[in-house]
Design a protein around this motif. Structure first.
Motif, short mmCIF file in Angstrom:
data_model
loop_
_atom_site.label_atom_id
_atom_site.label_comp_id
_atom_site.label_asym_id
_atom_site.label_seq_id
_atom_site.Cartn_x
_atom_site.Cartn_y
_atom_site.Cartn_z
N GLN A 29 0.65 -1.21 0.20
CA GLN A 29 -0.37 0.07 0.00
C GLN A 29 0.17 1.12 -0.11
OE1 GLN A 29 -2.55 0.14 3.61
NE2 GLN A 29 -3.39 -2.01 2.42
N ARG A 30 2.02 1.27 1.07
CA ARG A 30 2.63 2.60 1.33
C ARG A 30 3.98 2.62 -0.90
NH1 ARG A 30 5.37 2.04 6.39
NH2 ARG A 30 6.55 3.89 6.46
N ALA A 31 3.56 1.56 -1.48
CA ALA A 31 4.81 1.58 -2.64
C ALA A 31 3.96 1.69 -3.44
CB ALA A 31 5.57 0.82 -2.53
N GLN A 35 -0.57 4.35 -6.95
CA GLN A 35 -1.18 4.33 -8.19
C GLN A 35 -2.04 3.13 -8.94
OE1 GLN A 35 2.03 4.38 -6.55
NE2 GLN A 35 2.96 6.06 -7.63
N LEU A 36 -2.07 2.21 -7.60
CA LEU A 36 -2.87 0.91 -7.46
C LEU A 36 -4.24 1.56 -7.49
CD1 LEU A 36 -1.59 -1.47 -5.18
CD2 LEU A 36 -2.26 -1.51 -7.97
N ARG A 37 -4.66 2.63 -7.02
CA ARG A 37 -6.23 3.18 -6.82
C ARG A 37 -6.43 4.11 -8.01
NH1 ARG A 37 -9.54 5.62 -2.93
NH2 ARG A 37 -10.42 7.65 -3.82
N PRO A 128 11.84 5.51 -0.41
CA PRO A 128 10.83 5.38 0.17
C PRO A 128 10.30 4.14 -0.65
CG PRO A 128 10.94 7.33 0.25
CD PRO A 128 11.70 7.39 -0.32
N ARG A 129 9.93 3.67 -1.81
CA ARG A 129 9.07 2.62 -2.25
C ARG A 129 10.10 1.51 -2.16
NH1 ARG A 129 6.75 3.64 -8.14
NH2 ARG A 129 5.33 4.64 -7.18
N THR A 130 11.30 1.45 -2.26
CA THR A 130 12.01 0.67 -2.26
C THR A 130 12.53 -0.21 -1.39
OG1 THR A 130 13.47 1.74 -3.99
CG2 THR A 130 14.54 -0.34 -2.19
N ARG A 131 12.06 0.82 0.41
CA ARG A 131 12.04 0.51 1.29
C ARG A 131 10.51 -0.64 1.83
NH1 ARG A 131 15.18 5.20 2.28
NH2 ARG A 131 12.90 6.60 3.26
N ASP A 132 9.34 0.39 1.11
CA ASP A 132 8.27 0.02 1.55
C ASP A 132 8.83 -1.42 1.18
OD1 ASP A 132 7.55 1.84 3.00
OD2 ASP A 132 7.12 3.22 1.31
#
Length: 555
Positions: A29-31, A35-37, A128-132
């Motif tokens: 969800q965080r990553a 985009q999914l929404r 941040p996306r990589t960490r998520d």
């Protein structure tokens, strides 16, 4: 003592499984949440695309509840009809079975690799996306470890008499097994966890296959209960229709499948001797069958739901929030959207207060003063409800963008509430004094007050638009209005004193109270505008580094 330790071991493995599922969901969800929404919103044009979008989004999120909240938010905002919303939920129900399919294979050896990769991404990732995504990989690894541990704990005790007695009722009565599966899934808020547990019990022989299938049917029903229960309290009609429709389809499917388990079980064993895989296949086939059967029937089904769940037409307390869906707290992007809609309600209330202030200042309606003060109480209650709602968001589930949005929401609602206080306590005090003592502005003064209030109304609309779109151009235009208002206040005050001096020079009366009231009023209206700029424009400009620390020139 051994039994107690074994029970603790079993509970710990279940807790680890639930935590792993939570990490996968929050990480994805965080990553990829925005985009999914966006993908879901674009694909909801017709029922086939909606079904495919619901399946794909849920396969990544591994939460049909999260997908359902997104769909309900679109429907509640009037952006989505009931038919494609129901189609998306049918797809979501299929999508949530895919992780069960993957884990039904012997993939436990991949657990250490997933955790290792996840930790590296989480600790070393610069984005941040990589960490998520690393967080999601860790969660998937923990799920595999939990399943392996469950098998280790259960296998030595499958012939323990106490365990056999405990599960005897479940094994002999499919209705009891069905109800237990529904209750456990409702309590855990995760059909994935329930089905994985059933797979473990069935694979080790603790449960016969038929009882396991009954538990799976119960898990499918239980996962549809929470949105209906939570939406019945404060959800909008469109969102409640989607939740109720999902529950009805699953209930009908369970009502047909449950009596046929005596035939389905042997057929499954013939096709798939591996009991764990048989349970997973049944779970997927059940949801696929519901999608195929109900997809052509969604139009009359939606008409039925509109009759069952009509729009609410009862009078509503204006201070009671209507968009703060409790179920949405599990999905931060949806929860922030709900809070934003409630914040815009505050802007609407403030706009009514500004309009009423003009009538109270230039007309003779004393009731307007009391009405505006009651509306300030409405602002206070909405502001408190929004803040209490935001506090309940899980900090670990918030991305950096989500945290910035929370800060922007707090700034916007706080400044709207302060602007309402100024209108209620200061501006209405001036209006009440004018009415009580029979004071009157000059024709020029009334025109200046009206022009300032009209500009304030336009700026309030611009503030709502800037807050909603986060457009830096709109924010900059609104910020420019602070200087414009400063100049208008200075010019109006100067003109006011020019008129007073002209009246004094002509020998006319110069009422001291009116002379003091007018500049105070101008300053208070300017302060209201300052709060609009600070609440809507400044957070956007600050996030883009477009604000100076001070207006002072460098020494």
């Amino acid at each position: 003592m051994t039994t107690t330790l074994t029970l603790l071991d079993l509970c710990g493995a279940v807790a680890l499984l639930l935590w792993g599922i939570h990490m996968v969901q929050t990480g994805v969800q965080r990553a990829l949440g925005p985009q999914l929404r966006r993908l879901l919103g674009v694909a909801l044009g017709n029922r086939v695309k909606a079904l495919a979008a619901g399946l794909g989004v849920t396969a990544l999120l591994q939460s049909s509840t999260a997908t359902g909240l997104m769909v309900a938010s679109f429907a509640g905002a009037g952006l989505l009809a009931v038919v494609p919303a129901l189609a998306a939920m049918l797809g979501a129900n299929v999508g949530t079975t895919l992780i069960v399919q993957i884990l039904s294979f012997d993939v436990a050896r991949a657990a250490p690799v997933l955790v290792l990769v996840g930790v590296i991404l989480f600790r070393r990732g610069s984005e941040p996306r990589t960490r998520d995504l690393g967080r999601a990989a860790i969660g998937l690894g923990l799920m595999l470890m939990a399943l392996a541990r469950l098998m280790e704990v259960i296998t030595p005790y499958e012939d323990v008499p106490a365990l056999r007695i405990l599960l005897g009722a479940v094994a002999t009565d499919r209705i009891i097994a069905f109800l237990i599966g529904a209750v456990l899934t409702w309590a855990a808020h995760s059909s994935v966890a329930s089905v994985l547990l059933v797979m473990s019990f069935t694979q080790t022989g603790v449960l016969p296959l038929e009882a396991g299938l009954a538990l799976v049917l119960g898990a499918n029903l239980g996962s549809a209960l929470n949105p209906v229960i939570e939406g019945a309290r404060d959800g909008e009609a469109a969102g409640r229709r989607v939740a109720l429709g999902n529950l009805i389809t699953r209930t009908l499917g369970c009502a047909v499948a449950l009596p046929c388990l005596g035939l389905i079980g042997p057929a499954l064993v013939t096709l798939q001797p591996d009991l764990s895989r048989a349970v997973a296949d049944f779970h997927t086939a059940f949801n696929l069958a519901l999608a195929v059967l109900f997809l052509p029937l969604l139009t009359p089904f939606a008409a039925l739901l509109r009759r069952l769940v009509p729009e609410r037409i009862d009078a509503h307390d204006p201070g009671q929030p209507i968009h703060l869906d409790e179920a949405a707290l599990e999905t931060p992007p949806v929860a922030l959207g709900a809070a934003s809609r409630e914040a815009l309600r505050m802007a609407d209330v403030l706009a009514e207060m500004v309009g009423g202030a003009g009538e109270a200042l230039t007309g003779g309606d004393r009731g307007r003063v009391a009405q505006i003060r009651r509306m300030d109480d409405t602002l206070d209650r909405l502001n408190a409800a929004i803040k209490a709602y935001l506090v309940r968001l899980d900090p670990e589930a918030l991305s950096e963008a989500d945290e910035r949005r929370v800060a922007a929401l707090v700034a916007f609602t706080t400044n709207l509430e302060h602007a309402g206080d100024i209108l209620s306590r200061n501006v209405m005090t001036h209006a009440a004094k004018r009415l009580k003592r029979g004071l009157a502005f000059s024709a020029e003064g009334e025109a200046e007050v009206g022009a300032l209030l009209a500009r304030l109304t336009a700026n309030l609309s611009a503030a709502g638009a800037a807050f909603l779109t986060e457009d830096p151009r709109a924010a900059r235009r609104l910020a420019d209005e602070k200087a414009v208002f400063r100049d208008l206040e200075a010019r109006a005050t100067e003109e006011h004193f020019r008129r007073l001096r002209a009246a004094s020079a002509a020998g006319g009366p110069v009422p001291a109270e009116a002379a003091a009231l007018y500049p105070d009023l101008m300053r208070d209206l300017k302060r209201v505008n300052d709060h609009l700029v600070a609440g809507a424009a400044y957070p956007i400009l600050e996030s883009r580094g477009a604000l100076r620390a001070s207006r002072l020139e460098a020494p």
